[in-house]
Design a protein around this motif. Structure first.
Motif, PDB file in Angstrom:
ATOM      1  N   GLN A   1       0.843  -1.215   0.105  1.00  0.00           N
ATOM      2  CA  GLN A   1       0.100   0.012  -0.181  1.00  0.00           C
ATOM      3  C   GLN A   1       0.968   1.379  -0.116  1.00  0.00           C
ATOM      4  O   GLN A   1       1.592   1.311   0.684  1.00  0.00           O
TER       5      GLN A   1
ATOM      6  N   TRP B   1      -1.602   8.088  -1.309  1.00  0.00           N
ATOM      7  CA  TRP B   1      -2.467   8.333  -2.599  1.00  0.00           C
ATOM      8  C   TRP B   1      -1.728   9.153  -3.576  1.00  0.00           C
ATOM      9  O   TRP B   1      -1.829   8.910  -4.903  1.00  0.00           O
TER      10      TRP B   1
ATOM     11  N   GLU C   1       0.510   6.798  -5.526  1.00  0.00           N
ATOM     12  CA  GLU C   1      -0.491   6.054  -6.634  1.00  0.00           C
ATOM     13  C   GLU C   1      -0.923   6.873  -7.781  1.00  0.00           C
ATOM     14  O   GLU C   1      -0.981   6.370  -9.101  1.00  0.00           O
TER      15      GLU C   1
ATOM     16  N   ARG D   1      -6.546  -2.240  -0.084  1.00  0.00           N
ATOM     17  CA  ARG D   1      -7.290  -0.849  -0.257  1.00  0.00           C
ATOM     18  C   ARG D   1      -6.271  -0.219  -1.218  1.00  0.00           C
ATOM     19  O   ARG D   1      -5.040  -0.125  -1.323  1.00  0.00           O
ATOM     20  N   ARG D   2      -7.149   0.326  -2.169  1.00  0.00           N
ATOM     21  CA  ARG D   2      -6.448   1.180  -3.356  1.00  0.00           C
ATOM     22  C   ARG D   2      -7.216   2.612  -3.697  1.00  0.00           C
ATOM     23  O   ARG D   2      -8.252   2.379  -3.652  1.00  0.00           O
ATOM     24  N   TYR D   3      -6.317   3.599  -3.391  1.00  0.00           N
ATOM     25  CA  TYR D   3      -7.079   4.908  -3.736  1.00  0.00           C
ATOM     26  C   TYR D   3      -7.568   5.018  -4.936  1.00  0.00           C
ATOM     27  O   TYR D   3      -8.603   5.586  -5.392  1.00  0.00           O
TER      28      TYR D   3
END
Length: 359
Positions: free
Chosen positions: A80, A83, A86, A219-221
């Protein structure tokens, strides 16, 4: 009518004879016991069973390779990042395979580096800045599905971008720049055609849609693999092997090293970073496994070498790109057709049947 015995041997209903070709009956003869081959009814029943039964489970070796690939990829799948990281990772993780950028920005960059032309370098910078503004604006304000996904699948990428780019290079009056741009575009289209054919033949599930991986909780933004239509919706869920984005990243890196051999020492770090970041981005967003990206990187290095061996890159012209573009688009149309050859143009239900029993 066919029934299957407990030990897996098919038997004709009502015939009362075993249909296993490998299970011969022993009968007495002049020379002692001998094997008597099965009758015609048994052979016909066994052939019918082979065509009407469910797809066979993958071989042990294929299952082991698949399990090892998933285990090797899991650490990246569960990683992870912040953000902001990402958002930055979406550029190499999507732009290398996106036709709109792959057929406009990268040919300009390669032509600029090859010819040492400052005008082309500024033009490539302007195209990159424009794409970045549009990309991040759509991604932040409208998300993946309603924003950037439309940009990725835009017909402008295949129909308009390559012709405008090569037309601009031709207007510069440099035959070397036009040849370099034509070579990049042709290599990209040939590579994507090869990748697409392998995808349609293997039908491997993407990591996000592998039930045994259970990546829904990670979780991925930026839900790149979940919301992109060509990745997470419909038939795109079964186009994991190999990675087209990783292949394109390796392609552009390899082309840079080939066309700029005199400064390959300074170009190699940039080329390697582009290819590796594209592969890492596809794994991080759960779009591909490690093996998918590895094979994609290998294909991206092989295709330009093969094309350059068949025809020197200085001899490439715009019509080479046009021919490759036409073949690629026709293949895409045929693949989506319901009357396509077996293995192509399958519906979701048919792909479910083909991949039943796999991980």
């Amino acid at each position: 009518q066919m029934v299957v015995l407990a030990h897996g041997v098919p038997r004709c209903a009502g015939a009362g004879v075993s249909c296993s070709v490998t299970s011969h009956r022993r009968t007495a003869g002049p020379g002692g016991p001998r094997l008597r081959p099965p009758g015609r009814a048994c052979v016909r029943a066994c052939v019918a069973f082979s065509f009407t039964s469910a797809p066979a489970a993958p071989s042990t070796m294929a299952a082991r390779l698949d399990a090892a690939d998933k285990a090797l990829s899991r650490k990246i799948f569960e990683l992870q990042l912040p953000w902001l990281a990402e958002l930055a990772l979406t550029v190499p993780g999507q732009w290398c395979g996106m036709p709109l950028s792959a057929l406009s920005l990268f040919p300009l960059l390669v032509a600029a580096v090859t010819t040492r032309n400052a005008v082309l370098a500024y033009s490539a910078g302007a195209v990159a800045a424009s794409l970045a503004v549009v990309w991040f604006t759509l991604l932040i304000r409208r998300g993946v599905r309603e924003g950037t996904d439309k940009l990725v699948g835009s017909p402008l990428g295949l129909i308009v971008a390559p012709f405008v780019t090569l037309g601009y290079l031709a207007a510069q009056g440099s035959e070397q720049a036009l040849a370099a741009g034509s070579f990049v575009c042709t290599c990209y289209l040939v590579l994507q055609l090869a990748v697409a054919v392998i995808k349609w033949a293997t039908l491997r599930r993407r990591p996000l849609h592998c039930p045994k991986l259970r990546l829904e909780h990670v979780r991925r933004y930026v839900q790149l693999a979940r919301d992109c239509e060509h990745v997470g919706v419909g038939l795109g869920r079964y186009e994991s092997f190999p990675s087209g984005d990783a292949a394109s990243g390796a392609l552009f890196g390899r082309v840079l090293c080939m066309l700029c051999s005199d400064v390959s020492g300074s170009v190699l770090p940039v080329a390697s970073a582009t290819a590796l970041s594209a592969a890492f981005g596809r794994m991080y967003f759960h779009a591909h496994h490690f093996g998918d990206c590895f094979v994609g990187l290998a294909l991206g290095c092989v295709v330009p070498q093969v094309l350059n061996s068949a025809l020197a890159w200085q001899q490439f012209e715009w019509w080479h790109m046009a021919a490759a573009n036409t073949i690629y688009m026709c293949a895409q149309i045929v693949a989506r057709s319901r009357t396509a050859m077996p293995g192509l143009g399958l519906t979701i239900a048919e792909r479910e049947n083909r991949t039943r029993g796999t991980q």
